[in-house]
Design a protein around this motif. Structure first.
Motif, mmCIF file in Angstrom:
data_model
loop_
_atom_site.group_PDB
_atom_site.id
_atom_site.type_symbol
_atom_site.label_atom_id
_atom_site.label_comp_id
_atom_site.label_asym_id
_atom_site.label_seq_id
_atom_site.Cartn_x
_atom_site.Cartn_y
_atom_site.Cartn_z
ATOM 1 N N VAL A 193 2.593 4.483 1.326
ATOM 2 C CA VAL A 193 2.829 4.972 2.688
ATOM 3 C C VAL A 193 2.921 6.501 2.622
ATOM 4 C CG1 VAL A 193 4.412 4.924 4.657
ATOM 5 C CG2 VAL A 193 4.080 2.856 3.270
ATOM 6 N N ALA A 199 0.888 -1.174 0.000
ATOM 7 C CA ALA A 199 0.000 0.000 0.000
ATOM 8 C C ALA A 199 0.920 1.217 0.000
ATOM 9 C CB ALA A 199 -0.863 0.017 1.257
ATOM 10 N N ASN A 212 6.773 1.524 0.441
ATOM 11 C CA ASN A 212 5.832 0.796 -0.405
ATOM 12 C C ASN A 212 6.562 -0.368 -1.093
ATOM 13 O OD1 ASN A 212 5.044 1.043 -3.635
ATOM 14 N ND2 ASN A 212 3.343 0.685 -2.257
ATOM 15 N N ILE A 225 -0.266 3.846 6.202
ATOM 16 C CA ILE A 225 -0.759 3.594 4.837
ATOM 17 C C ILE A 225 -1.798 4.668 4.514
ATOM 18 C CG2 ILE A 225 -0.290 1.113 4.878
ATOM 19 C CD1 ILE A 225 -3.300 0.651 5.330
#
Ligand code: ZN
Length: 411
Positions: free
Chosen positions: A153, A151, A192, A160
């Protein structure tokens, strides 16, 4: 609870008090990390430093065990960065699973472990502690941990991004770096997963020696990383290069990010598996779709070719804006070869990208499923003031065949 002291991440830098010397050392390290092994004359040429300065820096690196001279063609030796010691942990965190690897550079040992159907801080901490005990070590002996989040960051919060909260509820609002560091007392890097995979491909893979490099990782999710002018570029919010949410279809499916028709809704594992749901023989994973396509399943072939077309359209737009020299596709779609690349290259051709000056090269990533984990190692080595000019075979999972180095697929 008081935060435990963390180990200094940077012993090499710390030992150098003269700022000019420290800057020169950093230039030499960067050149050897990014461009690979080099003769001393080559280092002088690329860094602009004098032969005497290079000689002194190389001697220091050799004395510290951070570099060695390897003979080349029986003549002048090349300076090669080595990581002769250190205990590093790389952890890849996905929606419903966590994969961790401990790398012992003293023992040339790689040990991995996984958590399934669970993804939150407690599960990740348990996995890290279990990995440390598997190699018979203590947390205090760990030199660095890097976490690859599936995800984006956010720079501002260190968590996230909020539109991933429903996809990864166990991580919603968790300040990642502080939470891991205070629980473990070890220096932690968080990034990420696609950024780290891009760093690995740039350091040891298809992006080596290239100053402008775009990488897209397409498997369970879709993400990307960007190198501009010889460094990873994160942008103002820390999320630059994330190709997964480039919108391609105005009337497409709504994405979990709140936009419509994102690349993620078109080429992620879920999208591809969903697209072949009516063809005979249930396919539960992207790997199964790729295997079926290789065996001649026409529906699977069609869906992968379309995924290549979508990727090509997104990458052609990105190439026009950023003009990278090399664009790499990693993840399972990158490893699918012509099943995806034929569609990708024909949509690149249609985009008339030749109208620009020099065309970028489009290539599959070569580091396979380990790319984000290896990027985590590269990030720890860089922050520790160390580096490795060459990836060593023990560092990759021997069960995973490395994709052979491809001929560049220029358009
Ligand atoms: Zn989206």
């Amino acid at each position: 609870m008081a935060q435990k002291p963390t180990k200094s991440p940077n012993p090499t830098k710390r030992s150098t008090s003269d700022p000019r010397r420290s800057m020169n050392l950093e230039r030499v390290l960067e050149t050897l990390r990014v461009d690979g092994p080099s003769s001393q004359a080559g280092l002088a040429r690329r860094t602009g430093l004098s032969a005497a300065t290079i000689n002194a820096i190389v001697r220091d690196l050799k004395d510290q065990g951070a570099a060695e001279i390897r003979p080349l063609n029986g003549r002048e030796g090349v300076v090669t960065l080595i990581a002769g010691s250190g205990l590093f942990i790389a952890v890849e965190i996905a929606e419903r699973s966590i994969h961790g690897v401990v790398y012992s550079f003293d023992r040339r040992l790689r040990v991995s472990d996984e958590v399934h159907d669970d993804s939150d801080l407690e599960a990740a901490l348990r996995l890290i502690r279990s990995l440390v005990s598997k190699v018979g070590a203590e947390l205090a002996e760990v030199d660095g941990i890097a976490i690859a989040m599936q995800a984006p960051v956010e720079k501002a919060t260190g968590a996230i991004t909020s539109w991933c909260n429903s996809r990864m509820p166990g991580w919603a609002g968790v300040p990642l770096r502080e939470s891991f560091q205070s629980a473990l007392g070890v220096h932690v890097i968080v990034d990420n997963d696609a950024n780290l995979a891009a760093l690995a491909e740039w350091t040891w893979g298809v992006g080596r020696g290239v100053d402008d490099f775009l990488y897209v990782r397409s498997s369970g999710g879709v993400g990307g990383g960007l190198v501009i002018d010889g460094s990873i570029y994160r942008g103002g919010n820390g999320m630059a290069g994330d190709m997964g949410h480039v919108a391609l279809e105005g009337t497409g499916e709504v994405c979990y990010c709140g936009s419509r028709g994102c690349l993620t809704t078109l080429v992620s594992e879920r999208a591809i598996v969903n697209a072949v749901r009516t063809s005979p023989g249930a396919k539960r994973t992207l790997s199964e779709v790729i295997v079926a396509a290789r065996k001649g399943d026409a529906a699977c072939q069609r869906v992968l070719a379309e995924a290549g077309d979508y990727l090509g359209r997104a990458l052609a737009n990105a190439a026009k804006v950023m003009a990278p020299s090399v664009i790499a596709v990693g993840g399972e779609l990158g490893g699918a070869g012509p099943l995806v690349f034929d569609g990708l290259l024909s949509s690149i051709e249609l985009s008339n990208i030749r109208a620009g000056s020099s065309s970028p090269q489009f290539v599959p990533g070569i580091l396979g499923p380990d790319a984000a984990l290896l990027g985590a190692v590269a990030a720890i080595l860089t922050e520790s003031g160390k580096g490795m000019s060459e990836l060593e075979p023990w560092m990759t999972d021997s069960r995973l065949a490395m994709v052979p180095f491809p001929a560049a697929l220029a358009v």
